[in-house]
Design an enzyme around this catalytic site. Structure first.
Site, PDB file in Angstrom:
ATOM      1  N   GLY A   1      81.918  62.772  71.926  1.00 57.13           N
ATOM      2  CA  GLY A   1      83.024  62.018  71.357  1.00 57.13           C
ATOM      3  C   GLY A   1      82.665  60.643  70.845  1.00 57.13           C
ATOM      4  N   GLY A   2      81.382  60.351  70.735  1.00 55.70           N
ATOM      5  CA  GLY A   2      80.984  59.021  70.287  1.00 55.70           C
ATOM      6  C   GLY A   2      80.649  58.090  71.434  1.00 55.70           C
TER       7      GLY A   2
END
EC number: 2.8.3.16
Length: 428
Positions: free
Chosen positions: A260-261
């Site tokens: 998700g980063g």
């Protein structure tokens, strides 16, 4: 108590998991779900993976709570006539037959609309209508492969891996229910029903959309910096050669890397040598870096440009995770989780199925439910995953094969003599 789907009549032609997961959830919400089963045999999962003799399997009971069952031979003229009567009173029909099966039974969409223009026909198929593979049958793990989940799950030196979560089946059923609820809302505006279809491939791809994000990033930049393959001398192929993005053209398997980063990894805790689930998942959220430094007693990393930005530490992520892991050696996964919580750091224990089954908190909030079943004995199931302030789903046991046949026929207006005749003719 008023229920969200009170008054919605659902004809459930589904079997195994994808369709039953959808209709069971509608039953949790108060819909009147009638499971139409083949006379004499019923849903095949009644006999799958049985843990007790002479009773329905947990496979069946855990996907068919809050339903009624009718046995019906739809190949007979009388059976077809009964089905026509039920369709006329239905709001929703749900099926997950093989491609074209409903048409071959004589119930084309056009004919169904003639019987009831307000009915919604909801279907689960392997591939979308018009897809080159729409004629193929698809099961759970095939769907995970076709939708991109398997190719991006697992470790870089191993094969594609399927998830323990039912991304193909139950996930498709949940997507289908969303479509059904939208179609019911649209019917309020138009007065007409419509077809709703979910392809298992599409439902899986919807849950791995971040990998489609990464594919586009990879094609434009040539690298996915947060993936283990970008770490110096960390990821190796089966022959022991270091991997890099120099020759990677498709999103690779990233092990337990966060997608998700916010980089994350699975870290060992006290007891991992004997307990396969003694791990936590630890996330290095960019905005939590100062707190992480405090937690692991590395205050000098707060202001070090080699560590205090994502760009600075991205090529050292695995070294950082390895260092953090050393701090967990004397704490179990629950102690680590509480320790991280004191700093507001995202971290959670790997929960085993045994731990989940006996978790008092999950039972308290109605996520794990003990189903009262006087036939096979009480057993656990997963309740509704959503919680309401003004409604509490009541979970009732799955039906016996044909348990409600006479009840449903009487609701159609048939008298005892006619019902007895249908039994004698083996229509029901």
């Amino acid at each position: 108590m008023t229920k969200p789907l009170d008054g919605i009549n659902v004809l459930d032609f589904t079997h195994v998991q994808a369709g039953p997961a959808c209709t069971q959830m509608m039953g949790f919400l108060g819909a009147n779900v009638i499971k139409i089963e083949r006379r004499g045999s019923g849903d095949m999962t009644r006999g799958w993976l049985q843990d007790k003799p002479n009773v329905d399997s947990l496979y069946f009971t855990m996907f068919n709570c809050n339903k009624r069952s009718i046995e019906l031979d739809m190949k007979t003229p009388e059976g077809k006539e009964l089905l026509e009567q039920m369709i006329k009173k239905a709001d929703v029909m749900v099926e997950n037959f093989g491609p074209g099966a409903l048409d071959r039974m004589g119930f084309t969409w056009e004919y169904i609309q003639e019987l009831n223009p307000r009915v919604i026909l909801a279907s689960v198929k392997g591939y979308a209508e018009g897809h080159a593979n729409e004629h193929l049958k698809v099961y759970e793990n095939v769907a995970q492969c076709s939708g991109g989940a398997a190719a991006t799950t697992g470790f870089w030196d191993g094969p594609p891996t399927v998830s323990g979560a039912a991304l193909g089946d139950s996930n498709s059923g949940m997507h289908l229910m969303i479509g059904i609820l939208a179609a019911l809302e649209m019917r309020h505006k138009t007065g007409r029903g419509q077809k709703v279809a979910v392809a298992m491939q599409d439902a899986v791809l919807n849950l791995v959309r971040i990998k489609l994000r990464d594919q586009q990033r990879l094609e434009r930049t040539g690298i996915l910096a947060e993936y283990p393959q970008a770490q110096p001398n960390f990821a190796f192929d089966r022959d022991g050669n270091p991997l890099s993005f120099d020759n990677i053209t498709s999103v690779p398997r990233g092990g337990n890397a966060g997608g998700g980063g916010q980089p994350g990894w699975m870290l060992k805790c006290k007891g991992w040598e004997t307990d396969a689930d003694s791990y936590v998942y630890f996330t290095i959220a960019a905005n939590m870096w100062p707190q992480i430094c405090d937690m692991i007693d590395k205050p000098e990393w707060k202001d070090d440009p080699a560590y205090n930005t994502f760009e600075g530490r991205v090529d050292k992520l695995m070294d950082i995770f390895s260092f953090i892991e050393t701090k967990f050696a004397d704490k179990d996964k629950f102690e680590v989780t509480e320790w991280a919580a004191q700093y507001g750091i995202p971290c959670g224990p790997v929960m085993s199925m045994k731990e989940l089954a006996h978790d008092p908190s999950l039972q308290k909030v109605g996520t794990v439910v003990e189903v009262v079943d006087e036939i096979r004995g009480n057993h656990l199931t997963v309740g509704a995953p959503f919680k309401f302030s003004g409604f509490q789903p009541e979970i009732t046991r799955a039906p016996l094969l044909g348990e409600h046949t006479d009840e449903v026929l009487k609701e159609l207006g048939l008298d005892d003599a006619k019902i007895k005749e249908l039994h004698a003719k083996q229509v029901v």
